[in-house]
Design a protein around this motif. Structure first.
Motif, mmCIF file in Angstrom:
data_model
loop_
_atom_site.group_PDB
_atom_site.id
_atom_site.type_symbol
_atom_site.label_atom_id
_atom_site.label_comp_id
_atom_site.label_asym_id
_atom_site.label_seq_id
_atom_site.Cartn_x
_atom_site.Cartn_y
_atom_site.Cartn_z
ATOM 1 N N SER A 146 0.878 -1.208 0.013
ATOM 2 C CA SER A 146 0.001 0.195 0.016
ATOM 3 C C SER A 146 0.769 1.411 -0.005
ATOM 4 O O SER A 146 1.769 1.232 -0.874
ATOM 5 N N ALA A 147 0.565 2.122 1.030
ATOM 6 C CA ALA A 147 1.303 3.376 0.726
ATOM 7 C C ALA A 147 1.093 4.012 2.225
ATOM 8 O O ALA A 147 0.321 3.498 2.889
ATOM 9 N N THR A 148 1.703 5.518 2.472
ATOM 10 C CA THR A 148 1.377 6.140 3.699
ATOM 11 C C THR A 148 0.556 7.331 3.257
ATOM 12 O O THR A 148 0.161 8.141 4.338
ATOM 13 N N LEU A 149 0.229 7.652 2.286
ATOM 14 C CA LEU A 149 -0.275 8.730 1.640
ATOM 15 C C LEU A 149 -1.679 9.133 2.560
ATOM 16 O O LEU A 149 -1.978 10.192 2.652
ATOM 17 N N HIS A 150 -2.418 8.106 2.854
ATOM 18 C CA HIS A 150 -3.824 8.345 3.505
ATOM 19 C C HIS A 150 -3.677 8.421 5.109
ATOM 20 O O HIS A 150 -4.761 8.529 5.747
ATOM 21 N N HIS A 159 -7.136 10.054 -5.060
ATOM 22 C CA HIS A 159 -7.642 8.796 -5.614
ATOM 23 C C HIS A 159 -6.595 7.669 -5.052
ATOM 24 O O HIS A 159 -7.135 6.673 -4.666
ATOM 25 N N VAL A 160 -5.258 7.994 -5.122
ATOM 26 C CA VAL A 160 -4.531 6.855 -4.388
ATOM 27 C C VAL A 160 -4.703 6.657 -3.030
ATOM 28 O O VAL A 160 -4.652 5.506 -2.497
ATOM 29 N N SER A 161 -4.796 7.876 -2.299
ATOM 30 C CA SER A 161 -4.961 7.810 -0.991
ATOM 31 C C SER A 161 -6.260 7.079 -0.533
ATOM 32 O O SER A 161 -6.243 5.992 0.335
ATOM 33 N N LEU A 255 6.385 13.189 9.406
ATOM 34 C CA LEU A 255 6.401 14.525 9.113
ATOM 35 C C LEU A 255 5.430 14.889 8.047
ATOM 36 O O LEU A 255 5.532 16.136 7.720
ATOM 37 N N GLY A 256 4.751 14.085 7.452
ATOM 38 C CA GLY A 256 3.692 14.472 6.523
ATOM 39 C C GLY A 256 4.381 13.977 5.098
ATOM 40 O O GLY A 256 5.393 14.460 4.989
ATOM 41 N N THR A 257 3.466 13.630 4.141
ATOM 42 C CA THR A 257 3.959 13.257 2.691
ATOM 43 C C THR A 257 3.886 14.188 1.978
ATOM 44 O O THR A 257 4.148 14.206 0.960
ATOM 45 N N SER A 258 3.172 15.687 2.528
ATOM 46 C CA SER A 258 2.801 16.604 1.381
ATOM 47 C C SER A 258 4.235 17.447 1.587
ATOM 48 O O SER A 258 4.574 17.774 2.609
#
Ligand code: COA
Length: 260
Positions: A146-150, A159-161, A255-258
């Motif tokens: 998966s990912a950490t975006l969400h 969409h990916v989150s 620290l946030g992915t943005s």
């Protein structure tokens, strides 16, 4: 050759890897082959499958390649059946097939949103569902990428989150429902990994330094970092680990992915 793990820790296992021709899951497929597993890989792209099959076989591994789109349940069912017929069993399923692009939420079409959810979330369910009977027989396991975006919020990645949050939900639900069959279900949430199509698609080169400074370990991940996490989770060293999504991101998401 990966020397962190004992040779042949996956000897005798059969691993079915979606998105197994390229990128992060391509690396996982090669690492599993080096660890003694016999591989089955799927991708939509025949050319990528042929190149990966050749790479694994030239390195002394076994690789069965079958083209399939994970959104197409009939195609997934066929790929699983062909793999089981070819090797006689399936022990490990890795769901790595994914779709991604950057797009602002107010510019994203319903079909664009749905396409990524279909590949990532529905595709993961399709493969798990189709592989259930084989995994029940082998008391096997599933690894969902998966990912950490969400975990927080990542602009241009709604969409990916949403899709990857769904994948994590599948990991948790199946770990609970299928644990009684001896099937372990875990996940890996990679952070920014260099030399991947994802990074090429998602990161403008001028932002690389800025992103690196926001990663506590001050470097991008390598595909090998994900391979090592996958080898650990797939091995008997993780025999009592079930329902976990292991974050492999150098601490980035904290620290946030943005970058905005
Ligand atoms: N920005 C905005 N919308 C986009 C887009 C972008 N960069 N790329 C695709 N879309 C939209 C399309 O416009 C379309 O919606 P529409 O019908 O409303 O116009 C929808 O997404 C489907 O696009 P399409 O190209 O038909 O889908 P596909 O099934 O051929 O491809 C994708 C799927 C879009 C995910 C494609 O990027 C892909 O194949 N990716 C696989 C590899 C990948 O992403 N790897 C990275 C992993 S991290």
């Amino acid at each position: 050759m990966n020397k962190i793990f004992a040779d042949n820790i996956l000897q005798g296992k059969v691993a079915f890897v979606t998105g197994g021709a390229t990128g992060i899951t391509g690396g996982v497929a090669r690492a599993f082959a080096r660890a003694g597993a016999r591989l089955a890989i799927t991708s939509r792209k025949e050319d990528n499958l042929i190149a990966q099959k050749q790479f694994i076989e030239e390195a002394g591994g076994e690789c069965f390649a079958v083209a399939a789109d994970v959104r197409d349940y009939a195609a997934v069912e066929k790929a699983i059946a062909e793999t089981a017929a070819h090797y006689g069993r399936i022990d490990i399923v890795v769901n790595g097939a994914a779709g991604n692009f950057l797009c602002k939420a107010n510019e994203l079409s319903a079909n664009g949103f749905g396409t990524v959810v279909d590949i990532d979330t529905k595709g993961t369910f399709n493969v798990c569902r189709a592989a259930f009977d084989e995994l029940k027989k082998s008391r096997g396991q599933i690894l969902n990428i998966s990912a950490t975006l969400h975990y927080l919020a990542t602009p241009m990645q709604i969409h990916v989150s949403a899709a990857k949050a769904g994948v994590d939900a599948i990991t948790r639900n199946l770990s609970v429902e299928w644990g009684r069959y001896g099937i372990r279900v875990n996940g890996i949430a990679p952070g920014p990994i260099e030399d991947t199509e994802g990074m090429k698609r998602l990161l403008m080169p001028e932002l690389r330094d800025k992103l690196t400074k926001r990663i506590p370990l001050q470097r991008f991940g390598k595909i090998e970092d994900i391979e090592n996490a996958a080898l650990f989770l797939a091995s008997d060293a993780a025999a009592y680990i079930n329902g976990v999504t292991l974050v492999v991101d150098g601490g980035q998401w904290l620290l946030g992915t943005s970058l905005g």
